[in-house]
Scaffold this active site. Structure first.
Site, short mmCIF file in Angstrom:
data_model
loop_
_atom_site.label_atom_id
_atom_site.label_comp_id
_atom_site.label_asym_id
_atom_site.label_seq_id
_atom_site.Cartn_x
_atom_site.Cartn_y
_atom_site.Cartn_z
N LYS A 197 0.84 -1.22 0.17
CA LYS A 197 0.03 -0.08 -0.12
C LYS A 197 0.96 1.40 -0.11
O LYS A 197 0.70 1.90 -0.76
CB LYS A 197 -1.00 -0.09 1.12
CG LYS A 197 -2.30 -1.01 0.99
CD LYS A 197 -2.87 -1.26 2.26
CE LYS A 197 -3.88 -2.35 2.21
NZ LYS A 197 -4.54 -2.51 3.42
N ASP A 242 -10.54 3.46 4.52
CA ASP A 242 -11.14 2.05 4.43
C ASP A 242 -12.88 2.18 4.49
O ASP A 242 -13.23 1.11 3.90
CB ASP A 242 -10.66 1.33 5.50
CG ASP A 242 -9.57 0.36 5.22
OD1 ASP A 242 -9.36 0.30 4.01
OD2 ASP A 242 -8.72 0.15 6.34
N GLN A 275 -4.38 -1.15 9.80
CA GLN A 275 -4.42 -2.52 9.36
C GLN A 275 -5.07 -3.70 10.35
O GLN A 275 -4.47 -3.63 11.30
CB GLN A 275 -3.01 -3.37 8.81
CG GLN A 275 -2.69 -4.30 8.09
CD GLN A 275 -3.41 -4.43 6.71
OE1 GLN A 275 -3.35 -3.39 6.09
NE2 GLN A 275 -4.29 -5.52 6.43
#
Ligand code: NAD
Length: 287
Positions: free
Chosen positions: A53, A120, A97
């Site tokens: 990422k 997200d 994460q």
């Protein structure tokens, strides 16, 4: 019949090129989009994901920071870091994460991220906006799937879609996006009776269960489009999806491979969400 392979690598590259040119324009206007990725612990798969990422951000010209903490980090320390990132004007997107170590309440951490930086799309206020048809951020994986369906010219209005898997990060938002686009959607889970009955009626099947190769060609209607979200590592160390690719491609009109399907799209859509968060911040500043 042999179906087409939907190339997530090529489509993701196109999207990342577009992000790079919009990023240059935004930098020229005075805002460099910034993403902070926070990893707690040493899960090897998570380490690969976060590095990919951050590398994708750098390649597209975004500012990115990778914060890595030991598994002993306390919940209070993590919440403090999230609050500091919320207040940092150079950061427009925050990604923590998952999974987090068991002593940390993931829900509380996600709820501490400022909704306008929740790239997200997992914060309850973003889930609610998605549910009511006014999304601020679409969760990256289902958003990537929607882009793949669009690039293939798949007709969604009036289509019958089956989503297998009902998680908050994939299955549920996938269902909302498909139904907002006019599909009639069934969402299946591990308690669903006769899964094949559902899938054999579907024009579109999206599989996100984490169960290697659980959907095979006998479960697919001829000509259907099959999207495999699963990422599983077999005993041989190789990656495989939740779909038995070899049998499904004999029946379906198009299938995503693993690797090289949904995975690269998830990263591309993270860049899109970060860029759009920065564009909104720039717009607000200019007002
Ligand atoms: P999860 O474990 O949170 O949820 C799995 C869902 O599948 C649950 O709703 C469960 O009820 C359902 N399920 C399990 N077995 C089933 C069965 N036999 N029949 C029907 N439903 C069943 O998983 P998740 O976080 O949604 O992830 C699913 C998969 O997608 C995993 O392999 C994960 O690694 C992968 N994933 C990939 C990406 C990507 O970028 N490609 C992103 C996120 C997740």
């Amino acid at each position: 019949m042999t179906g087409r392979i939907i190339d997530g690598v090529a489509l993701a590259a196109k999207i990342r090129e577009d992000v790079a040119s919009r990023t240059s324009a935004l930098i020229a206007a005075g805002t460099k989009p910034g993403l902070a990725v926070v990893l707690v612990g040493s899960d090897p798969a998570s380490q690969v994901y976060v590095k990919n990422k951050v590398a994708a951000c750098q390649k597209a010209g975004l500012h990115s920071v990778l914060e890595q903490y030991p598994p002993s980090m306390t919940q209070a320390e993590l919440l403090d870091r999230v609050r500091a990132l919320n207040a940092d004007p150079a950061i427009h997107g925050i990604l923590v994460q998952l999974p987090l170590p068991a002593h940390i309440d993931s829900h509380l951490v996600i709820e501490t991220i400022a909704p306008e930086k929740d790239v997200d799309g997992f914060h309850v206020s973003n889930a609610g906006l998605l549910m009511t048809g006014k999304p601020l951020f679409r969760p990256c994986t289902p958003y990537g799937v929607m882009k793949m369906l669009a690039s293939e010219g798949v007709q969604l209005r009036g289509a019958v879609a089956v989503v297998i898997g009902a998680s908050n990060i994939v299955g549920k938002p996938m269902t909302m996006l498909l139904q907002s686009a006019g599909a009639t959607v069934t969402i299946c889970n591990s308690k669903t009776r006769d899964l094949g009955w559902h899938t054999r009626h579907a024009d579109i099947v999206v599989v996100a269960t984490g169960k290697p190769r659980m959907v095979d060609g006998s479960m697919i209607k001829p000509g259907a489009v099959v999207i495999d979200v699963g990422i599983n590592r077999g005993a041989d160390g190789k990656l495989c999806g939740d779909v038995d690719f070899d049998s499904v491609i004999q029946v379906a009109s198009a299938v995503t491979p693993v690797p090289g399907g949904v995975g690269p799209m998830t990263i591309a859509m993270l860049l899109v969400n970060t860029l759009e968060a920065a564009e909104r911040a720039q717009h607000k500043r200019a007002q």
